[in-house]
Design a protein around this motif. Structure first.
Motif, PDB file in Angstrom:
ATOM      1  N   THR A  52      16.923  -8.732   9.925  1.00  0.00           N
ATOM      2  CA  THR A  52      17.387  -9.408   8.569  1.00  0.00           C
ATOM      3  C   THR A  52      16.035  -9.723   7.912  1.00  0.00           C
ATOM      4  O   THR A  52      16.209 -10.599   6.665  1.00  0.00           O
ATOM      5  CB  THR A  52      17.935 -10.865   8.855  1.00  0.00           C
ATOM      6  OG1 THR A  52      17.263 -11.768   9.628  1.00  0.00           O
ATOM      7  CG2 THR A  52      19.467 -10.700   9.443  1.00  0.00           C
ATOM      8  N   GLY A  53      14.857  -9.564   8.103  1.00  0.00           N
ATOM      9  CA  GLY A  53      13.853  -9.499   7.434  1.00  0.00           C
ATOM     10  C   GLY A  53      13.692  -8.852   6.207  1.00  0.00           C
ATOM     11  O   GLY A  53      14.435  -7.888   5.844  1.00  0.00           O
ATOM     12  N   LYS A  54      12.892  -9.306   5.301  1.00  0.00           N
ATOM     13  CA  LYS A  54      12.480  -8.702   3.925  1.00  0.00           C
ATOM     14  C   LYS A  54      11.326  -7.811   4.032  1.00  0.00           C
ATOM     15  O   LYS A  54      10.309  -8.266   4.307  1.00  0.00           O
ATOM     16  CB  LYS A  54      12.314  -9.736   2.821  1.00  0.00           C
ATOM     17  CG  LYS A  54      12.148  -9.337   1.622  1.00  0.00           C
ATOM     18  CD  LYS A  54      13.166  -8.653   1.002  1.00  0.00           C
ATOM     19  CE  LYS A  54      12.888  -8.246  -0.465  1.00  0.00           C
ATOM     20  NZ  LYS A  54      13.959  -7.208  -1.090  1.00  0.00           N
ATOM     21  N   PHE A  55      11.800  -6.505   3.915  1.00  0.00           N
ATOM     22  CA  PHE A  55      10.600  -5.590   4.029  1.00  0.00           C
ATOM     23  C   PHE A  55      10.477  -5.080   2.753  1.00  0.00           C
ATOM     24  O   PHE A  55      11.379  -4.671   1.875  1.00  0.00           O
ATOM     25  CB  PHE A  55      11.172  -4.324   5.051  1.00  0.00           C
ATOM     26  CG  PHE A  55      11.023  -4.741   6.504  1.00  0.00           C
ATOM     27  CD1 PHE A  55       9.858  -4.493   7.175  1.00  0.00           C
ATOM     28  CD2 PHE A  55      12.141  -5.131   6.973  1.00  0.00           C
ATOM     29  CE1 PHE A  55       9.837  -4.921   8.350  1.00  0.00           C
ATOM     30  CE2 PHE A  55      12.181  -5.373   8.515  1.00  0.00           C
ATOM     31  CZ  PHE A  55      11.083  -5.221   9.069  1.00  0.00           C
ATOM     32  N   TYR A  56       9.108  -4.944   2.154  1.00  0.00           N
ATOM     33  CA  TYR A  56       8.617  -4.297   0.889  1.00  0.00           C
ATOM     34  C   TYR A  56       8.394  -2.839   1.083  1.00  0.00           C
ATOM     35  O   TYR A  56       7.559  -2.641   2.086  1.00  0.00           O
ATOM     36  CB  TYR A  56       7.666  -5.048   0.325  1.00  0.00           C
ATOM     37  CG  TYR A  56       8.202  -6.621   0.032  1.00  0.00           C
ATOM     38  CD1 TYR A  56       8.856  -6.918  -1.069  1.00  0.00           C
ATOM     39  CD2 TYR A  56       8.126  -7.526   0.953  1.00  0.00           C
ATOM     40  CE1 TYR A  56       9.224  -8.220  -1.152  1.00  0.00           C
ATOM     41  CE2 TYR A  56       8.735  -8.810   0.998  1.00  0.00           C
ATOM     42  CZ  TYR A  56       9.282  -9.200  -0.192  1.00  0.00           C
ATOM     43  OH  TYR A  56       9.769 -10.465  -0.440  1.00  0.00           O
ATOM     44  N   LYS A  57       8.530  -2.026  -0.038  1.00  0.00           N
ATOM     45  CA  LYS A  57       8.124  -0.758   0.011  1.00  0.00           C
ATOM     46  C   LYS A  57       6.680  -0.607  -0.222  1.00  0.00           C
ATOM     47  O   LYS A  57       5.936   0.524   0.241  1.00  0.00           O
ATOM     48  CB  LYS A  57       9.047   0.251  -0.858  1.00  0.00           C
ATOM     49  CG  LYS A  57      10.291   0.459  -0.485  1.00  0.00           C
ATOM     50  CD  LYS A  57      11.089   1.185  -1.358  1.00  0.00           C
ATOM     51  CE  LYS A  57      12.601   1.551  -0.978  1.00  0.00           C
ATOM     52  NZ  LYS A  57      13.240   2.342  -1.837  1.00  0.00           N
ATOM     53  N   THR A  58       6.084  -1.453  -0.881  1.00  0.00           N
ATOM     54  CA  THR A  58       4.665  -1.268  -1.402  1.00  0.00           C
ATOM     55  C   THR A  58       3.927  -2.781  -1.202  1.00  0.00           C
ATOM     56  O   THR A  58       4.795  -3.637  -1.091  1.00  0.00           O
ATOM     57  CB  THR A  58       4.351  -0.984  -2.830  1.00  0.00           C
ATOM     58  OG1 THR A  58       5.078  -2.064  -3.798  1.00  0.00           O
ATOM     59  CG2 THR A  58       5.185   0.247  -3.256  1.00  0.00           C
ATOM     60  N   GLU A  59       2.627  -2.693  -0.899  1.00  0.00           N
ATOM     61  CA  GLU A  59       2.034  -3.601  -0.748  1.00  0.00           C
ATOM     62  C   GLU A  59       1.833  -4.531  -1.832  1.00  0.00           C
ATOM     63  O   GLU A  59       1.770  -6.007  -1.847  1.00  0.00           O
ATOM     64  CB  GLU A  59       0.588  -3.599  -0.299  1.00  0.00           C
ATOM     65  CG  GLU A  59      -0.484  -4.559   0.216  1.00  0.00           C
ATOM     66  CD  GLU A  59      -1.611  -4.409   0.661  1.00  0.00           C
ATOM     67  OE1 GLU A  59      -2.255  -5.164   1.041  1.00  0.00           O
ATOM     68  OE2 GLU A  59      -1.750  -2.939   0.891  1.00  0.00           O
ATOM     69  N   ASN A  60       1.963  -3.872  -3.084  1.00  0.00           N
ATOM     70  CA  ASN A  60       1.687  -4.672  -4.337  1.00  0.00           C
ATOM     71  C   ASN A  60       3.080  -5.421  -4.578  1.00  0.00           C
ATOM     72  O   ASN A  60       3.033  -6.674  -5.040  1.00  0.00           O
ATOM     73  CB  ASN A  60       1.686  -3.600  -5.524  1.00  0.00           C
ATOM     74  CG  ASN A  60       1.475  -4.343  -7.037  1.00  0.00           C
ATOM     75  OD1 ASN A  60       0.421  -5.507  -6.824  1.00  0.00           O
ATOM     76  ND2 ASN A  60       1.737  -3.891  -8.015  1.00  0.00           N
ATOM     77  N   LEU A  61       4.292  -4.958  -4.195  1.00  0.00           N
ATOM     78  CA  LEU A  61       5.607  -5.688  -4.595  1.00  0.00           C
ATOM     79  C   LEU A  61       5.494  -6.770  -3.445  1.00  0.00           C
ATOM     80  O   LEU A  61       5.925  -8.083  -3.825  1.00  0.00           O
ATOM     81  CB  LEU A  61       6.684  -4.706  -3.997  1.00  0.00           C
ATOM     82  CG  LEU A  61       7.283  -3.863  -5.153  1.00  0.00           C
ATOM     83  CD1 LEU A  61       8.354  -2.849  -4.307  1.00  0.00           C
ATOM     84  CD2 LEU A  61       7.819  -4.695  -6.112  1.00  0.00           C
TER      85      LEU A  61
END
Length: 98
Positions: A52-61
């Motif tokens: 259920t974690g929130k994963f981001y595609k980029t480090e900037n996001l």
């Protein structure tokens, strides 16, 4: 091909590195409000983070979202952006799993 993903690790103290009394944990992508204060929903449980974690595609996001959380949540004072999969993620979750 294994894509890099990023997680936000939230802390309630500026100067402590992964000390359990001063950390929220990995941000799960939601917040809740109690008595007009906003709190992040976090976990240090590896299974919960992976499902259920929130994963981001980029480090900037991830960084922009973390900065927004710093503004919204009074008790969040600092954060780390953790690349996934990485050794640091494995070490963090094994230390704090309950």
């Amino acid at each position: 091909m294994n894509e890099k993903k990023y997680l936000i690790y939230l802390k309630s103290q500026d100067d402590y590195e992964h000390e359990s009394d001063n950390c929220y944990g990995f941000y799960l992508g939601k917040t809740y409000q109690k008595n007009y204060e906003v709190f992040p929903i976090c976990s240090n449980n590896e299974y919960e983070i992976l499902t259920t974690g929130k994963f981001y595609k980029t480090e900037n996001l991830a960084r922009r979202s973390a900065e927004t959380l710093l503004l919204k949540c009074d008790y969040v004072l600092s954060y780390e952006i953790i690349e996934f999969p990485s050794e640091k993620f494995t070490q963090s979750t094994s230390v704090f799993s309950r």
